[in-house]
Design a protein around this motif. Structure first.
Motif, short mmCIF file in Angstrom:
data_model
loop_
_atom_site.label_atom_id
_atom_site.label_comp_id
_atom_site.label_asym_id
_atom_site.label_seq_id
_atom_site.Cartn_x
_atom_site.Cartn_y
_atom_site.Cartn_z
N VAL A 3 0.83 -1.22 -0.07
CA VAL A 3 -0.02 -0.08 0.02
C VAL A 3 0.72 1.08 0.11
CG1 VAL A 3 -2.04 1.08 1.07
CG2 VAL A 3 -1.72 -1.27 1.51
N ALA A 4 0.85 2.20 -1.21
CA ALA A 4 1.80 3.35 -1.23
C ALA A 4 0.93 4.21 -0.68
CB ALA A 4 1.97 3.44 -2.64
N GLU A 44 -2.89 -1.04 6.25
CA GLU A 44 -2.23 0.42 6.66
C GLU A 44 -1.39 0.83 5.50
OE1 GLU A 44 -3.19 2.65 8.92
OE2 GLU A 44 -4.53 1.29 10.11
N VAL A 45 -1.42 2.03 5.21
CA VAL A 45 -0.29 2.84 4.21
C VAL A 45 1.09 2.49 4.62
CG1 VAL A 45 0.71 4.90 3.35
CG2 VAL A 45 -1.98 4.49 3.68
N GLY A 46 1.93 1.85 3.80
CA GLY A 46 3.33 1.62 4.08
C GLY A 46 3.55 0.10 4.36
N VAL A 71 9.62 -14.45 1.78
CA VAL A 71 8.80 -13.41 1.61
C VAL A 71 9.27 -12.40 2.98
CG1 VAL A 71 6.54 -12.35 1.69
CG2 VAL A 71 6.95 -14.47 0.46
N TYR A 72 9.46 -11.06 2.79
CA TYR A 72 9.93 -10.06 3.65
C TYR A 72 8.62 -9.20 3.74
CZ TYR A 72 14.56 -11.66 2.88
OH TYR A 72 15.90 -12.28 3.11
N SER A 73 8.44 -8.74 5.06
CA SER A 73 7.18 -7.80 5.29
C SER A 73 7.69 -6.73 5.79
CB SER A 73 6.15 -8.48 6.18
OG SER A 73 6.72 -8.77 7.55
N LEU A 74 7.28 -5.51 5.50
CA LEU A 74 7.72 -4.25 5.93
C LEU A 74 6.51 -3.26 6.37
CD1 LEU A 74 10.18 -3.52 2.96
CD2 LEU A 74 10.98 -3.75 5.58
N ARG A 75 6.82 -2.26 7.06
CA ARG A 75 6.14 -1.24 7.32
C ARG A 75 6.82 0.17 7.24
NH1 ARG A 75 1.52 -1.44 10.31
NH2 ARG A 75 1.21 0.62 9.68
N ASN A 124 9.68 4.28 -3.73
CA ASN A 124 11.38 4.21 -3.78
C ASN A 124 12.15 3.44 -2.66
OD1 ASN A 124 12.03 5.78 -6.13
ND2 ASN A 124 10.91 7.46 -5.11
N ARG A 125 11.59 3.47 -1.30
CA ARG A 125 12.34 2.73 -0.40
C ARG A 125 11.85 1.20 -0.70
NH1 ARG A 125 10.86 4.91 5.37
NH2 ARG A 125 12.45 3.31 5.81
N THR A 126 10.71 0.91 -1.14
CA THR A 126 10.32 -0.35 -1.29
C THR A 126 11.39 -1.15 -2.44
OG1 THR A 126 7.98 -0.38 -0.86
CG2 THR A 126 8.63 -2.08 -2.27
#
Length: 417
Positions: A355-356, A365-367, A382-386, A396-398
């Motif tokens: 979700v951008a 949630e966004v992010g 699979v990596y998960s990020l917030r 860009n960070r993704t």
């Protein structure tokens, strides 16, 4: 020798051009063992330039000026320096002849104001301008060396390398050199990095250790000064080894290298191919990778699967999974990576979904971001990020994290992933 670099030009203060001259000169002076303690920028104003010169005289024994040597009224560098030091300005006939020849070669009429560029500070050694008109000059007064160089980098850089560098080398004498090495890290904050290295930072002498936060990256600049290049390199290696023992898991490259470049080079070295399935990132991963010549040897292509219909029809993500787990899920990221690898017949598949923003999607949630990396005959990771930030920052960070995780997996797998 302790140096100050003074760049003259209102366009620098207005942000119209970048002061790349200071960066170039600092690197060159480091090779000569000359310390640079100040970078100063001042506009085309004689009074303010006089103030800057008087300050520099108190704290440097080498003052380098770039810019303000041209033919117009706002080119005030040598006139101001001459006034501050109570020196005369004189016409240099050799410089004037070179300027006249410059116009003649180009079939242009030389206007009267161009003679101004042949005027030098009395007692200066003239530095020829092989790529323009205004000559440089260098002289010493009261144990302070003054070096005047033109502003355009295409003129300044070759003049420094061809004429000024040798002059300064002879002035400095001795053989002390300064060498710097930059270590680049990702997925670790500057504060955490400093905490891990706190005692090394407190005890630093030679080499010095300087952490610096960047755009998602953290860098450490190691700088050593020694008479022997071999000893200097050894000191750098010893310090680097101590740092790597503590935070090496976050290290990805040296000096000006980027995550994309390092990952691309490692893919080439391992002779491995990759394909991407991009939802959240909209093709940014592929765009970054294909910016390098020869990327076709590693990047087969990608599928932009922004909608659920494309995920279902092109990547064969089951409709039931999209309804239950959702497109923004670990399960979807896993299948996207596996199916794009199989579809494009590559060694590796990488996927991006999330979700951008600016609002939630599927209740997430966004992010919220999932990155999948699939290998032939290996379990998919699979990596998960917030992530925080606006829409572009998250995208860009993704992609940066995609290259970072890809690097980690490539390094884990040795030569046979």
């Amino acid at each position: 020798m302790n140096a100050e670099i003074i760049a003259i030009g209102s366009e620098l203060l207005l942000g119209q051009i970048v002061n790349s001259n200071a960066q170039f000169l600092s690197k060159q002076l480091a090779e000569l063992g000359i310390n640079v303690y100040y970078h100063t920028v001042v506009g085309d104003n004689g009074s303010r330039l006089s103030d800057v010169i008087n300050h520099a005289k108190k704290r440097a024994d080498l003052i380098i000026f770039t810019g303000g040597l041209g033919p117009t009224k706002d080119d005030l560098t040598k006139e101001t320096i001459a006034a501050v030091l109570n020196r005369k300005l004189v016409l240099d006939k050799v410089a004037l002849t070179r300027i006249e020849e410059y116009f003649s070669r180009r079939g242009r009429v030389m206007t009267e104001n161009n003679k101004k560029q042949a005027v030098i500070i009395e007692g200066s050694k003239v530095l020829p301008n092989d790529n323009g008109m205004a000559p440089g000059m260098v002289f010493t007064e009261n144990e302070i060396t003054y070096l005047l160089l033109p502003g355009p980098p295409k003129e300044m850089q070759p003049m420094f390398l061809s004429y000024a560098k040798g002059y300064l080398s002879a002035e400095v004498g001795g053989s002390s050199i300064i060498i710097s090495r930059v270590l680049r890290f990702y997925d670790i904050g500057e504060s955490q990095l400093e905490t891990e290295l706190e005692d090394l930072l407190d005890q630093q002498t030679n080499p010095t250790i300087a952490p610096l936060a960047g755009n998602g990256d953290v860098t450490i600049r190691l700088t050593v000064k020694h008479d022997s290049e071999e000893v200097a390199e050894s000191l750098l290696n010893e310090t680097e080894e101590k740092i790597m023992k503590r935070v090496g898991e976050f290290f990805y490259g040296y000096d000006n290298s980027s995550l994309t470049e390092v990952a691309f080079e490692l893919l080439k070295k391992k002779k491995m191919s990759i394909a991407s399935a991009e939802s959240l990132t909209g093709g940014l991963f592929g765009k970054r990778l294909t910016s390098y010549p020869g990327s076709s040897s590693t990047y087969a292509g990608g599928i932009l699967c922004y909608t659920n219909e494309v995920k279902r029809d092109l990547l064969h993500i089951p409709a039931q999974l999209l309804e239950t787990s959702g497109a923004i899920s670990k399960e979807c990221a896993q299948l996207m990576a596996e199916h794009v690898r199989e579809k494009l017949l590559t060694d590796i598949g990488i996927s991006f979904t999330g979700v951008a923003g600016p609002s939630k999607s599927e209740g997430k949630e966004v992010g919220t971001v999932f990155i999948g990396i699939a290998y032939k005959n290996k379990p998919t990771v699979v990596y998960s990020l917030r992530l925080a930030g606006n829409r572009d920052e998250i995208r860009n960070r993704t992609v940066k994290y995609g290259f970072y995780y890809l690097l980690k997996e490539l390094k884990k797998g040795g030569n046979n992933i």
